[in-house]
Each structure stands twice: as structure tokens, then as C-alpha cells.
Design an enzyme around this catalytic site. Structure first.
Site, PDB file in Angstrom:
ATOM      1  N   LYS A 175       1.044  -1.266   0.153  1.00 55.99           N
ATOM      2  CA  LYS A 175       0.169   0.254   0.064  1.00 55.99           C
ATOM      3  C   LYS A 175       1.065   1.192   0.376  1.00 55.99           C
ATOM      4  O   LYS A 175       1.659   0.997   0.419  1.00 55.99           O
ATOM      5  CB  LYS A 175      -1.152   0.133   1.149  1.00 55.99           C
ATOM      6  N   ARG A 193      -3.357  -9.990   5.396  1.00 53.98           N
ATOM      7  CA  ARG A 193      -3.719  -9.916   4.025  1.00 53.98           C
ATOM      8  C   ARG A 193      -2.545  -9.619   2.982  1.00 53.98           C
ATOM      9  O   ARG A 193      -2.227  -8.704   2.983  1.00 53.98           O
ATOM     10  CB  ARG A 193      -5.056  -9.047   3.864  1.00 53.98           C
TER      11      ARG A 193
HETATM   12  N1  HH2 Z   1      -7.149  -3.444   1.164  1.00 55.60           N
HETATM   13  C1  HH2 Z   1      -7.553  -3.930  -0.096  1.00 55.60           C
HETATM   14  C2  HH2 Z   1      -8.968  -4.713  -0.796  1.00 55.60           C
HETATM   15  N2  HH2 Z   1      -9.672  -5.308   0.316  1.00 55.60           N
HETATM   16  N3  HH2 Z   1      -9.832  -6.479   2.234  1.00 55.60           N
HETATM   17  C3  HH2 Z   1      -9.314  -6.057   4.097  1.00 55.60           C
HETATM   18  N4  HH2 Z   1     -10.196  -6.791   4.884  1.00 55.60           N
HETATM   19  N5  HH2 Z   1      -9.041  -5.156   4.319  1.00 55.60           N
HETATM   20  C4  HH2 Z   1      -7.794  -4.510   2.848  1.00 55.60           C
HETATM   21  O1  HH2 Z   1      -7.035  -3.684   4.209  1.00 55.60           O
HETATM   22  C5  HH2 Z   1      -8.409  -4.583   2.098  1.00 55.60           C
HETATM   23  C6  HH2 Z   1      -9.267  -5.569   1.594  1.00 55.60           C
HETATM   24  C7  HH2 Z   1      -7.048  -2.992  -1.059  1.00 55.60           C
HETATM   25  O2  HH2 Z   1      -6.085  -4.123  -2.139  1.00 55.60           O
HETATM   26  P1  HH2 Z   1      -6.068  -4.763  -2.898  1.00 55.60           P
HETATM   27  O3  HH2 Z   1      -6.756  -5.542  -2.779  1.00 55.60           O
HETATM   28  O4  HH2 Z   1      -4.272  -5.371  -3.658  1.00 55.60           O
HETATM   29  O5  HH2 Z   1      -6.361  -3.795  -4.263  1.00 55.60           O
HETATM   30  P2  HH2 Z   1      -7.646  -3.238  -4.770  1.00 55.60           P
HETATM   31  O6  HH2 Z   1      -8.185  -2.688  -3.948  1.00 55.60           O
HETATM   32  O7  HH2 Z   1      -6.911  -1.871  -5.822  1.00 55.60           O
HETATM   33  O8  HH2 Z   1      -7.793  -4.351  -5.850  1.00 55.60           O
END
Ligand code: HH2
Length: 289
Positions: A234, A269
Site C-alpha cells: 500500500k 492480508r
Molecule cells: N485492502 C484492499 C482490498 N481489500 N480487504 C480487507 N479486509 N482489508 C484490506 O486492507 C483490503 C481489503 C486493497 O488492496 P488490493 O486488493 O490489493 O487492491 P485493489 O482494491 O486495488 O484491488
């Protein structure tokens, strides 16, 4: 050290986190592997959009030691475009179906009740809702099944959440919100043992807010629910290290996962499962006597 002294030093045993047919033991941190079946996720958008690439990546994350697989079909990065439900479903459902009978619980990362419902039907064991079950239809889906749920804190919506977020005491406000949503879910019929909470690092928070939440993680761990934390790749890691490219933030992401686990996170995660599993194994061994 005597046996009695050793027992006294052991962390208080927690009930398992109930997620469908799984009861996840929380006596050591679990690694949740991220699989984004999207064209636009902030760190891996486009890499696993094709079903065969998505399935291959899921197999890889499981082989690397993921205890949970988190499958998402809509990016929630700041300013991301919303995805129509049929498109989101067509991205995630094939992966859920493919892994529904394996030994690893599948989590569906969605804000949409129809997607959550169809994926639970297809075999998903966890609903991961970054909007924290604000939508009544999502609450009804949770109450109507036995999947685990992750209640995450997000200020506002992805499109606007980074526009001047403000808190008086970010840890108290985020913790208070998470407990209120968990209590609401329990009242709606979701067993307490199914509910996990997540402070939502990067979702409507400045760098200082995110750091405060991570440093004071023991306060959130003390709220009585399994604690999920996601820092992997992040912007916080970029801000602290000067590394612009999210995929190159491995060292900082592993450091953050180790710190989160040490401070009470039950589930981390992450995108980079192998490195995180390896680092956690060493941290755990060094903490044991
Ligand atoms: N962060 C993201 C998405 N989902 N879910 C939980 N429970 N906690 C988190 O910190 C979280 C999440 C963002 O990361 P990512 O899925 O890699 O990115 P994107 O939302 O751009 O797909």
C-alpha cells in the site's frame, strides 16, 4: 522454565474463527493471499484477469502457504470506477467454483450483496466487505448463511475517501465503528464466532492515521474479535520508503506484516505469500522459548 510458567506465558487461547465448513485456529497468525481478478487493482491490476491466469495464481498462493485465499473482482483503490455486478461476478465466480472443495477457505472481497450471495452459493467460506456491512442487503446475505465475515472500516466511498480524512482519535473511532457494526451483525443473526474486524489501512486515512492504527493495534486486538490487517504494497509503504512501484514494496510489506502480527493481528492480508510465510515462521520461532 517450568511447565506452569510456560503455560502462563502462552497467549490466552481464542475460540476459532468459524467460516462455513472451516474453524480457523488463531493461535498463530494466518496469511491471507490476495488474488485480484481485475484490470485495475493498484498493484497487480491486469496480471490475473484471465481465468487461467487467476486459477494459476490461486494455486501458487496456496502452494506458498496461504491459509485463506481472498478473491476480488472490483478494485477499491482511491478513485477506482465501480464495476457492474455481472462483470464482477464473471471475474470471481469461476475461481471460487474451482477452489470450493479444496482445503483452503475462499474469501470473496466484495461490496455487493448479489456477488457475495452467489459466491457463498458457489462455495466461498468468507465474505470480506470493505464497506463494513453498511448495506442492509449484505447483512441479510451474511445472516442467511454460515460464512465468516470481515467487517472493514472505510471512511466514505473509494471515490472520495482520501479527500481530507479527519478523526479526533482514529483508533477509538475506527474501533468503535467496528464494534458497532459487529454488534449490528450479531443482532441480525450472524453468530459472534463468525465475525472478524479490520481497521482498513489506507481506506480514508492519512499516513499518520495509518501509522497510529498500526502502532496501537493491540487496542483493536483487545476488542474481542479476530483481527485482520492489510498493509501489503500500500501507499503507506511507498510513503515510508520512497518506492513508487507497488510491486517493488516487498521488504516494507513484509516488515509491516511482521509488525502487525506481533501487535495482535490474527490474519495478515498480503500479495506476497511466500516471503510473508517465511518471515512469520522466523519471527514465531524467535518469540518461542
Ligand atoms: N485492502 C484492499 C482490498 N481489500 N480487504 C480487507 N479486509 N482489508 C484490506 O486492507 C483490503 C481489503 C486493497 O488492496 P488490493 O486488493 O490489493 O487492491 P485493489 O482494491 O486495488 O484491488
Amino acid at each position: 522454565m517450568s511447565e506452569a510458567a510456560a503455560a502462563a506465558r502462552k497467549p490466552a487461547s481464542r475460540p476459532p474463527w468459524r467460516c462455513g465448513r472451516f474453524a480457523l485456529t488463531l493461535d498463530r497468525p494466518l496469511v491471507m493471499g490476495v488474488l485480484n481478478v481485475t484490470p485495475d487493482s493498484f498493484s497487480d491490476g491486469g496480471s490475473f484477469e484471465e481465468p487461467t491466469a487467476a486459477v494459476a495464481q490461486a494455486e501458487r498462493l496456496i502452494a506458498e502457504g496461504a491459509a485463506i485465499l481472498d478473491v476480488g473482482g472490483e478494485s477499491t483503490r482511491p478513485g477506482a470506477d465501480p464495476v457492474p455486478v455481472p462483470a464482477e461476478l464473471s471475474r470471481v465466480r469461476p475461481v471460487v467454483l474451482r477452489f470450493a472443495h479444496e482445503d483452503v477457505p475462499i474469501s470473496v472481497d466484495t461490496r455487493h450483496a448479489e456477488v457475495a450471495s452467489a459466491c457463498v452459493e458457489a462455495g466461498a467460506s468468507i465474505i470480506n466487505d470493505v464497506s463494513g456491512f453498511r448495506d442492509r442487503a449484505m447483512v441479510d446475505v451474511a445472516a442467511g448463511c454460515d460464512a465468516g465475515v470481515i467487517v472493514m472500516h472505510m471512511l466514505g466511498e473509494p471515490a472520495t475517501m482520501q479527500a481530507e480524512p479527519r478523526y479526533d482519535d482514529v483508533v477509538r473511532e475506527v474501533g468503535g465503528y467496528l464494534v458497532a457494526q459487529a454488534t449490528m451483525l450479531e443482532a441480525a443473526g450472524v453468530d459472534r464466532e463468525r465475525i472478524a474486524i479490520d481497521p482498513g489501512i489506507g481506506f480514508g486515512k492519512t499516513l499518520e492515521h495509518n501509522l497510529e492504527l498500526l502502532r496501537r493495534l493491540p487496542e483493536l486486538a483487545g476488542l474481542g474479535f479476530p483481527l485482520v490487517v492489510g498493509v501489503s504494497r500500500k501507499r503507506l509503504v511507498g510513503a515510508l520508503t520512497g518506492v513508487e512501484e507497488p510491486r517493488e514494496r516487498l521488504g516494507g510489506s513484509v516488515a509491516a506484516a511482521l509488525a502487525a502480527a506481533r501487535l495482535g493481528a490474527n490474519v495478515v492480508r498480503v500479495h506476497d505469500v511466500a516471503a510473508t510465510v517465511q518471515a512469520l515462521a522466523v519471527q514465531l520461532a524467535l518469540a518461542e522459548e
